[in-house]
Design a protein around this motif. Structure first.
Motif, PDB file in Angstrom:
ATOM      1  N   VAL A   1      -6.803 -94.166  14.251  1.00  0.00           N
ATOM      2  CA  VAL A   1      -6.380 -92.769  14.105  1.00  0.00           C
ATOM      3  C   VAL A   1      -5.441 -92.425  15.252  1.00  0.00           C
ATOM      4  O   VAL A   1      -5.777 -92.628  16.423  1.00  0.00           O
ATOM      5  CB  VAL A   1      -7.589 -91.810  14.114  1.00  0.00           C
ATOM      6  CG1 VAL A   1      -7.118 -90.361  14.037  1.00  0.00           C
ATOM      7  CG2 VAL A   1      -8.530 -92.140  12.971  1.00  0.00           C
ATOM      8  N   GLN A   2      -4.266 -91.923  14.922  1.00  0.00           N
ATOM      9  CA  GLN A   2      -3.306 -91.564  15.959  1.00  0.00           C
ATOM     10  C   GLN A   2      -3.856 -90.432  16.820  1.00  0.00           C
ATOM     11  O   GLN A   2      -4.522 -89.519  16.323  1.00  0.00           O
ATOM     12  CB  GLN A   2      -1.981 -91.139  15.338  1.00  0.00           C
ATOM     13  CG  GLN A   2      -1.199 -92.273  14.696  1.00  0.00           C
ATOM     14  CD  GLN A   2       0.214 -91.860  14.340  1.00  0.00           C
ATOM     15  OE1 GLN A   2       0.584 -90.693  14.416  1.00  0.00           O
ATOM     16  NE2 GLN A   2       1.020 -92.832  13.945  1.00  0.00           N
ATOM     17  N   ALA A   3      -3.533 -90.488  18.103  1.00  0.00           N
ATOM     18  CA  ALA A   3      -4.059 -89.502  19.046  1.00  0.00           C
ATOM     19  C   ALA A   3      -3.681 -88.082  18.648  1.00  0.00           C
ATOM     20  O   ALA A   3      -4.508 -87.163  18.692  1.00  0.00           O
ATOM     21  CB  ALA A   3      -3.555 -89.813  20.454  1.00  0.00           C
TER      22      ALA A   3
ATOM     23  N   THR B   1     -14.755 -88.792  20.512  1.00  0.00           N
ATOM     24  CA  THR B   1     -14.183 -90.126  20.657  1.00  0.00           C
ATOM     25  C   THR B   1     -13.277 -90.415  19.473  1.00  0.00           C
ATOM     26  O   THR B   1     -13.692 -90.269  18.318  1.00  0.00           O
ATOM     27  CB  THR B   1     -15.293 -91.193  20.726  1.00  0.00           C
ATOM     28  OG1 THR B   1     -16.163 -90.892  21.823  1.00  0.00           O
ATOM     29  CG2 THR B   1     -14.684 -92.580  20.919  1.00  0.00           C
ATOM     30  N   ARG B   2     -12.064 -90.811  19.758  1.00  0.00           N
ATOM     31  CA  ARG B   2     -11.102 -91.082  18.691  1.00  0.00           C
ATOM     32  C   ARG B   2     -11.435 -92.401  18.000  1.00  0.00           C
ATOM     33  O   ARG B   2     -11.535 -93.444  18.654  1.00  0.00           O
ATOM     34  CB  ARG B   2      -9.690 -91.123  19.271  1.00  0.00           C
ATOM     35  CG  ARG B   2      -8.606 -91.500  18.261  1.00  0.00           C
ATOM     36  CD  ARG B   2      -7.234 -91.136  18.795  1.00  0.00           C
ATOM     37  NE  ARG B   2      -6.954 -91.761  20.070  1.00  0.00           N
ATOM     38  CZ  ARG B   2      -6.227 -92.864  20.230  1.00  0.00           C
ATOM     39  NH1 ARG B   2      -5.727 -93.491  19.166  1.00  0.00           N
ATOM     40  NH2 ARG B   2      -5.995 -93.347  21.438  1.00  0.00           N
TER      41      ARG B   2
ATOM     42  N   ASP C   1      -3.072 -86.826  15.725  1.00  0.00           N
ATOM     43  CA  ASP C   1      -3.811 -86.376  14.545  1.00  0.00           C
ATOM     44  C   ASP C   1      -5.268 -86.090  14.885  1.00  0.00           C
ATOM     45  O   ASP C   1      -5.860 -85.127  14.383  1.00  0.00           O
ATOM     46  CB  ASP C   1      -3.731 -87.429  13.439  1.00  0.00           C
ATOM     47  CG  ASP C   1      -2.317 -87.613  12.917  1.00  0.00           C
ATOM     48  OD1 ASP C   1      -1.546 -86.633  12.938  1.00  0.00           O
ATOM     49  OD2 ASP C   1      -1.981 -88.738  12.505  1.00  0.00           O
ATOM     50  N   PHE C   2      -5.837 -86.925  15.743  1.00  0.00           N
ATOM     51  CA  PHE C   2      -7.226 -86.715  16.132  1.00  0.00           C
ATOM     52  C   PHE C   2      -7.378 -85.418  16.922  1.00  0.00           C
ATOM     53  O   PHE C   2      -8.285 -84.622  16.667  1.00  0.00           O
ATOM     54  CB  PHE C   2      -7.723 -87.895  16.964  1.00  0.00           C
ATOM     55  CG  PHE C   2      -9.139 -87.724  17.438  1.00  0.00           C
ATOM     56  CD1 PHE C   2     -10.197 -87.804  16.548  1.00  0.00           C
ATOM     57  CD2 PHE C   2      -9.410 -87.458  18.773  1.00  0.00           C
ATOM     58  CE1 PHE C   2     -11.510 -87.627  16.977  1.00  0.00           C
ATOM     59  CE2 PHE C   2     -10.714 -87.282  19.210  1.00  0.00           C
ATOM     60  CZ  PHE C   2     -11.768 -87.369  18.313  1.00  0.00           C
TER      61      PHE C   2
ATOM     62  N   TYR D   1      -9.533 -82.120  15.925  1.00  0.00           N
ATOM     63  CA  TYR D   1     -10.589 -81.715  16.854  1.00  0.00           C
ATOM     64  C   TYR D   1     -10.437 -80.245  17.245  1.00  0.00           C
ATOM     65  O   TYR D   1     -11.388 -79.454  17.141  1.00  0.00           O
ATOM     66  CB  TYR D   1     -10.529 -82.610  18.090  1.00  0.00           C
ATOM     67  CG  TYR D   1     -11.406 -82.173  19.239  1.00  0.00           C
ATOM     68  CD1 TYR D   1     -12.775 -82.411  19.233  1.00  0.00           C
ATOM     69  CD2 TYR D   1     -10.856 -81.530  20.350  1.00  0.00           C
ATOM     70  CE1 TYR D   1     -13.582 -82.020  20.293  1.00  0.00           C
ATOM     71  CE2 TYR D   1     -11.649 -81.137  21.412  1.00  0.00           C
ATOM     72  CZ  TYR D   1     -13.010 -81.380  21.378  1.00  0.00           C
ATOM     73  OH  TYR D   1     -13.803 -80.978  22.431  1.00  0.00           O
TER      74      TYR D   1
ATOM     75  N   VAL E   1     -11.031 -85.154  25.388  1.00  0.00           N
ATOM     76  CA  VAL E   1     -10.788 -86.141  24.334  1.00  0.00           C
ATOM     77  C   VAL E   1     -10.393 -87.499  24.910  1.00  0.00           C
ATOM     78  O   VAL E   1     -10.569 -88.531  24.263  1.00  0.00           O
ATOM     79  CB  VAL E   1      -9.704 -85.609  23.365  1.00  0.00           C
ATOM     80  CG1 VAL E   1      -9.401 -86.616  22.275  1.00  0.00           C
ATOM     81  CG2 VAL E   1     -10.164 -84.301  22.738  1.00  0.00           C
TER      82      VAL E   1
END
Length: 225
Positions: A16-18, A11-12, A20-21, A25, A50
């Protein structure tokens, strides 16, 4: 290499920008061998787990391709890059140059690391005995070697050494996966290194580091391409 496990859900966090997450991950899955060398993944595989669109996944794949962790495959997704015995040997040779220099400085300036290094060895032994998994063992192993580098107070050297951290993590997990008994062998060699440095015995420290980082790599030729 082990077969890929089912991808863990993630889970982001807020803020946090998608892209970067997703990058963090997927990178962690590669470094910890959840996604083993040679495995092919698609943008949709990651986007579904994600919970993001394919665009941030594509951006993450591009970054990981630039770091040689993924190889982009047109219309197929991306393949996790292989780890070879030569890569491990070359990485360890580079580390050896830096750690031998650090050992000389530690001895020359009588830097007492015994308490810190022995605590890290005890931690690594406990992690190994508990069966906490190879990623945790390797992470502790890295802290042991980083402590030697950072002890001499050379910020540039420490930065250079830390830049190899991702490769150390991944190759370390691969090495433990293919070579049974390597974890206990590494612990014995860590004790030899710590003992030599505690006595400020440079020849013994150099010999222990060479045994650990150079000759320790050669058996992998039998298991890796």
């Amino acid at each position: 290499m082990p077969a890929p496990a089912r991808l863990p859900e993630a889970t982001r966090p807020d803020g946090v920008q998608a892209k970067d997450f997703v990058y963090g991950y997927v990178k962690r899955l590669i470094l910890d061998l959840v996604l083993p060398p040679g495995h092919i993944i698609t943008e949709m595989d990651i986007a579904t787990v994600v919970g993001v669109s394919r665009t941030p996944v594509r951006e993450a794949f591009l970054r990981l391709d630039a770091e040689y962790l993924l190889k982009l495959l047109p219309r197929r997704g991306a393949q996790v890059t292989t780890v070879t015995a030569r890569q491990i040997r070359e990485l360890n040779t580079t580390r050896l140059v830096l750690e031998l220099y650090a050992a000389r400085e530690i001895v020359a300036h009588q830097v007492d690391l015994s308490t810190h290094l022995n605590a890290l060895i005890d931690e690594q032994q406990a992690i190994t005995d508990a069966g906490a998994g190879y990623p945790a063992v390797v992470a502790c192993d890295r802290r042991f070697h980083t402590a030697i580098i950072e002890a001499i107070g050379n910020a540039e050297l420490a930065h250079l050494y830390r830049s190899m951290g991702d490769r150390q993590q991944r190759t370390g997990v691969v090495a433990l996966t293919v070579h049974a008994g390597r974890a206990e062998m590494a612990l014995r060699q860590h004790r030899d290194i710590a003992d030599a440095l505690s006595r400020f015995d440079l020849p013994a420290a150099e010999a222990a580091l060479e045994e650990h980082l150079e000759r320790h790599s050669w058996p992998l030729e039998r298991y890796l391409p």
